[in-house]
Design a protein around this motif. Sequence first.
Motif, PDB file in Angstrom:
ATOM      1  N   GLN A 172      -1.670  15.295   2.094  1.00 56.29           N
ATOM      2  CA  GLN A 172      -2.806  16.156   2.400  1.00 56.29           C
ATOM      3  C   GLN A 172      -4.068  15.698   1.685  1.00 56.29           C
ATOM      4  O   GLN A 172      -5.161  15.735   2.259  1.00 56.29           O
ATOM      5  N   LEU A 173      -3.949  15.231   0.434  1.00 56.02           N
ATOM      6  CA  LEU A 173      -5.121  14.846  -0.338  1.00 56.02           C
ATOM      7  C   LEU A 173      -5.608  13.431  -0.024  1.00 56.02           C
ATOM      8  O   LEU A 173      -6.812  13.171  -0.052  1.00 56.02           O
ATOM      9  N   VAL A 174      -4.687  12.524   0.272  1.00 54.59           N
ATOM     10  CA  VAL A 174      -5.073  11.134   0.534  1.00 54.59           C
ATOM     11  C   VAL A 174      -5.382  10.904   2.008  1.00 54.59           C
ATOM     12  O   VAL A 174      -6.402  10.315   2.359  1.00 54.59           O
ATOM     13  N   TRP A 175      -4.503  11.387   2.889  1.00 53.28           N
ATOM     14  CA  TRP A 175      -4.741  11.229   4.329  1.00 53.28           C
ATOM     15  C   TRP A 175      -5.684  12.300   4.860  1.00 53.28           C
ATOM     16  O   TRP A 175      -6.228  12.175   5.936  1.00 53.28           O
ATOM     17  N   GLN A 176      -5.829  13.376   4.074  1.00 47.03           N
ATOM     18  CA  GLN A 176      -6.696  14.507   4.437  1.00 47.03           C
ATOM     19  C   GLN A 176      -6.293  15.107   5.780  1.00 47.03           C
ATOM     20  O   GLN A 176      -7.122  15.424   6.626  1.00 47.03           O
ATOM     21  N   GLU A 177      -4.996  15.239   5.948  1.00 44.98           N
ATOM     22  CA  GLU A 177      -4.426  15.884   7.120  1.00 44.98           C
ATOM     23  C   GLU A 177      -3.284  16.780   6.656  1.00 44.98           C
ATOM     24  O   GLU A 177      -2.691  16.547   5.599  1.00 44.98           O
ATOM     25  N   TYR A 178      -2.993  17.777   7.441  1.00 49.43           N
ATOM     26  CA  TYR A 178      -1.824  18.579   7.125  1.00 49.43           C
ATOM     27  C   TYR A 178      -0.577  17.761   7.432  1.00 49.43           C
ATOM     28  O   TYR A 178      -0.525  17.038   8.437  1.00 49.43           O
ATOM     29  N   PRO A 179       0.427  17.808   6.551  1.00 51.10           N
ATOM     30  CA  PRO A 179       1.613  16.958   6.706  1.00 51.10           C
ATOM     31  C   PRO A 179       2.288  17.120   8.066  1.00 51.10           C
ATOM     32  O   PRO A 179       2.508  18.232   8.541  1.00 51.10           O
ATOM     33  N   HIS A 180       2.599  15.985   8.680  1.00 51.19           N
ATOM     34  CA  HIS A 180       3.359  15.987   9.937  1.00 51.19           C
ATOM     35  C   HIS A 180       4.002  14.617  10.090  1.00 51.19           C
ATOM     36  O   HIS A 180       3.504  13.613   9.594  1.00 51.19           O
ATOM     37  N   GLY A 181       5.125  14.578  10.748  1.00 52.51           N
ATOM     38  CA  GLY A 181       5.836  13.321  10.926  1.00 52.51           C
ATOM     39  C   GLY A 181       6.609  12.934   9.677  1.00 52.51           C
ATOM     40  O   GLY A 181       6.808  13.734   8.750  1.00 52.51           O
ATOM     41  N   ASP A 182       7.021  11.689   9.624  1.00 50.69           N
ATOM     42  CA  ASP A 182       7.819  11.179   8.498  1.00 50.69           C
ATOM     43  C   ASP A 182       6.871  10.742   7.381  1.00 50.69           C
ATOM     44  O   ASP A 182       6.665   9.549   7.147  1.00 50.69           O
ATOM     45  N   ILE A 183       6.289  11.716   6.681  1.00 55.28           N
ATOM     46  CA  ILE A 183       5.283  11.397   5.672  1.00 55.28           C
ATOM     47  C   ILE A 183       5.897  10.649   4.482  1.00 55.28           C
ATOM     48  O   ILE A 183       5.212   9.850   3.841  1.00 55.28           O
ATOM     49  N   THR A 184       7.173  10.880   4.188  1.00 52.73           N
ATOM     50  CA  THR A 184       7.818  10.190   3.067  1.00 52.73           C
ATOM     51  C   THR A 184       7.800   8.684   3.279  1.00 52.73           C
ATOM     52  O   THR A 184       7.456   7.907   2.377  1.00 52.73           O
ATOM     53  N   ASN A 185       8.148   8.251   4.490  1.00 56.07           N
ATOM     54  CA  ASN A 185       8.151   6.813   4.792  1.00 56.07           C
ATOM     55  C   ASN A 185       6.731   6.254   4.853  1.00 56.07           C
ATOM     56  O   ASN A 185       6.484   5.130   4.405  1.00 56.07           O
ATOM     57  N   ILE A 186       5.797   7.033   5.396  1.00 56.35           N
ATOM     58  CA  ILE A 186       4.403   6.593   5.474  1.00 56.35           C
ATOM     59  C   ILE A 186       3.852   6.329   4.081  1.00 56.35           C
ATOM     60  O   ILE A 186       3.234   5.288   3.807  1.00 56.35           O
ATOM     61  N   ILE A 187       4.105   7.271   3.177  1.00 56.96           N
ATOM     62  CA  ILE A 187       3.614   7.128   1.802  1.00 56.96           C
ATOM     63  C   ILE A 187       4.342   5.986   1.094  1.00 56.96           C
ATOM     64  O   ILE A 187       3.723   5.207   0.356  1.00 56.96           O
ATOM     65  N   TYR A 188       5.641   5.882   1.307  1.00 61.68           N
ATOM     66  CA  TYR A 188       6.419   4.815   0.681  1.00 61.68           C
ATOM     67  C   TYR A 188       5.867   3.435   1.050  1.00 61.68           C
ATOM     68  O   TYR A 188       5.726   2.557   0.197  1.00 61.68           O
ATOM     69  N   CYS A 189       5.547   3.240   2.329  1.00 57.78           N
ATOM     70  CA  CYS A 189       5.021   1.943   2.777  1.00 57.78           C
ATOM     71  C   CYS A 189       3.680   1.642   2.121  1.00 57.78           C
ATOM     72  O   CYS A 189       3.414   0.499   1.717  1.00 57.78           O
ATOM     73  N   MET A 190       2.812   2.664   2.022  1.00 55.55           N
ATOM     74  CA  MET A 190       1.514   2.469   1.377  1.00 55.55           C
ATOM     75  C   MET A 190       1.692   2.112  -0.097  1.00 55.55           C
ATOM     76  O   MET A 190       1.052   1.188  -0.614  1.00 55.55           O
ATOM     77  N   VAL A 191       2.599   2.838  -0.785  1.00 52.37           N
ATOM     78  CA  VAL A 191       2.836   2.586  -2.207  1.00 52.37           C
ATOM     79  C   VAL A 191       3.460   1.201  -2.413  1.00 52.37           C
ATOM     80  O   VAL A 191       3.114   0.488  -3.358  1.00 52.37           O
ATOM     81  N   HIS A 192       4.346   0.803  -1.514  1.00 54.75           N
ATOM     82  CA  HIS A 192       4.968  -0.521  -1.616  1.00 54.75           C
ATOM     83  C   HIS A 192       3.914  -1.625  -1.540  1.00 54.75           C
ATOM     84  O   HIS A 192       3.942  -2.573  -2.339  1.00 54.75           O
ATOM     85  N   ARG A 193       2.978  -1.497  -0.588  1.00 55.15           N
ATOM     86  CA  ARG A 193       1.914  -2.502  -0.464  1.00 55.15           C
ATOM     87  C   ARG A 193       1.039  -2.521  -1.722  1.00 55.15           C
ATOM     88  O   ARG A 193       0.638  -3.590  -2.203  1.00 55.15           O
ATOM     89  N   LEU A 194       0.754  -1.333  -2.240  1.00 53.00           N
ATOM     90  CA  LEU A 194      -0.073  -1.234  -3.438  1.00 53.00           C
ATOM     91  C   LEU A 194       0.631  -1.868  -4.638  1.00 53.00           C
ATOM     92  O   LEU A 194       0.016  -2.593  -5.429  1.00 53.00           O
ATOM     93  N   LYS A 195       1.920  -1.613  -4.769  1.00 59.40           N
ATOM     94  CA  LYS A 195       2.674  -2.202  -5.883  1.00 59.40           C
ATOM     95  C   LYS A 195       2.695  -3.723  -5.796  1.00 59.40           C
ATOM     96  O   LYS A 195       2.647  -4.413  -6.825  1.00 59.40           O
ATOM     97  N   GLN A 196       2.776  -4.250  -4.586  1.00 57.27           N
ATOM     98  CA  GLN A 196       2.763  -5.705  -4.426  1.00 57.27           C
ATOM     99  C   GLN A 196       1.431  -6.291  -4.888  1.00 57.27           C
ATOM    100  O   GLN A 196       1.389  -7.373  -5.497  1.00 57.27           O
ATOM    101  N   LYS A 197       0.350  -5.591  -4.617  1.00 60.73           N
ATOM    102  CA  LYS A 197      -0.967  -6.055  -5.065  1.00 60.73           C
ATOM    103  C   LYS A 197      -1.061  -6.027  -6.589  1.00 60.73           C
ATOM    104  O   LYS A 197      -1.615  -6.935  -7.206  1.00 60.73           O
ATOM    105  N   LEU A 198      -0.541  -4.967  -7.182  1.00 63.02           N
ATOM    106  CA  LEU A 198      -0.549  -4.864  -8.640  1.00 63.02           C
ATOM    107  C   LEU A 198       0.318  -5.955  -9.264  1.00 63.02           C
ATOM    108  O   LEU A 198      -0.041  -6.551 -10.284  1.00 63.02           O
ATOM    109  N   LYS A 199       1.451  -6.223  -8.627  1.00 61.57           N
ATOM    110  CA  LYS A 199       2.394  -7.219  -9.143  1.00 61.57           C
ATOM    111  C   LYS A 199       1.780  -8.607  -9.164  1.00 61.57           C
ATOM    112  O   LYS A 199       2.086  -9.425 -10.045  1.00 61.57           O
ATOM    113  N   LYS A 200       0.898  -8.891  -8.188  1.00 55.23           N
ATOM    114  CA  LYS A 200       0.254 -10.202  -8.150  1.00 55.23           C
ATOM    115  C   LYS A 200      -0.689 -10.393  -9.337  1.00 55.23           C
ATOM    116  O   LYS A 200      -0.932 -11.519  -9.780  1.00 55.23           O
TER     117      LYS A 200
END
Length: 225
Positions: A172-200
């Motif tokens: 809700q705070l980052v996407w600025q939408e009311y939760p709908h769909g598989d938000i757990t997987n959506i957030i996980y994918c975003m966090v995974h990409r972010l972690k890869q950038k940090l790891k570099k």
Amino acid sequence: MDENELTWESLSFLKQQTEIYQATSIQDALSHLSACSYHLILIALQQESETICQLVETIRKLVITPMIVLLSEHAEIRNKIIHLGADAVLIQPCAAEEIGLQVYALIRRYTEWKSERKEENPILVGKLEIFPFQRNVKWDHKIVPVVKREFDFLYLLASTPGRVYTYSQIYQLVWQEYPHGDITNIIYCMVHRLKQKLKKIDVSAEYIISSVKEIGYCLKVYNES
């Protein structure tokens, strides 16, 4: 932001001096705040107290813009709203002159502060540095190339290190939408990409983002060796 017709009409005199945007809904307001810059936010909602408190808290995490909240007579949540981030809370009925003076004072203070501010103080968590105005992220003084949602996610967590945000709150705070769909997987994918950038940047940097199983994420607080 205004759903109170009398309040909106009482502020019509301000239109001669400034540009006013009247949001049609809470979602509309949050969307505009993410894309546009304003000198003041006015909240006059005929909603439940909890909804108003959540909105004030959400807005304060997004922007540092001065915020006035108009409450119905005998409201019992004035102190809570101030602590959540509002700069002024007025109880209705309230004279248009009083609202106008509060608006003028807060805008004057905000514009003077912005013009005098020469350097931005970053949010620091360990080696992580977040610059809200520039929307930059650094790890150990090295730039991390983040996109909008990755920045908003890190900024949210870094604002309150150690606090766990649920998947629903993050969406809700980052996407600025009311939760709908598989938000757990959506957030996980975003966090995974972010972690890869940090790891570099640093192989240990990704671990500052801590996953709380079946709940959400938080920013780890630890002492650097």
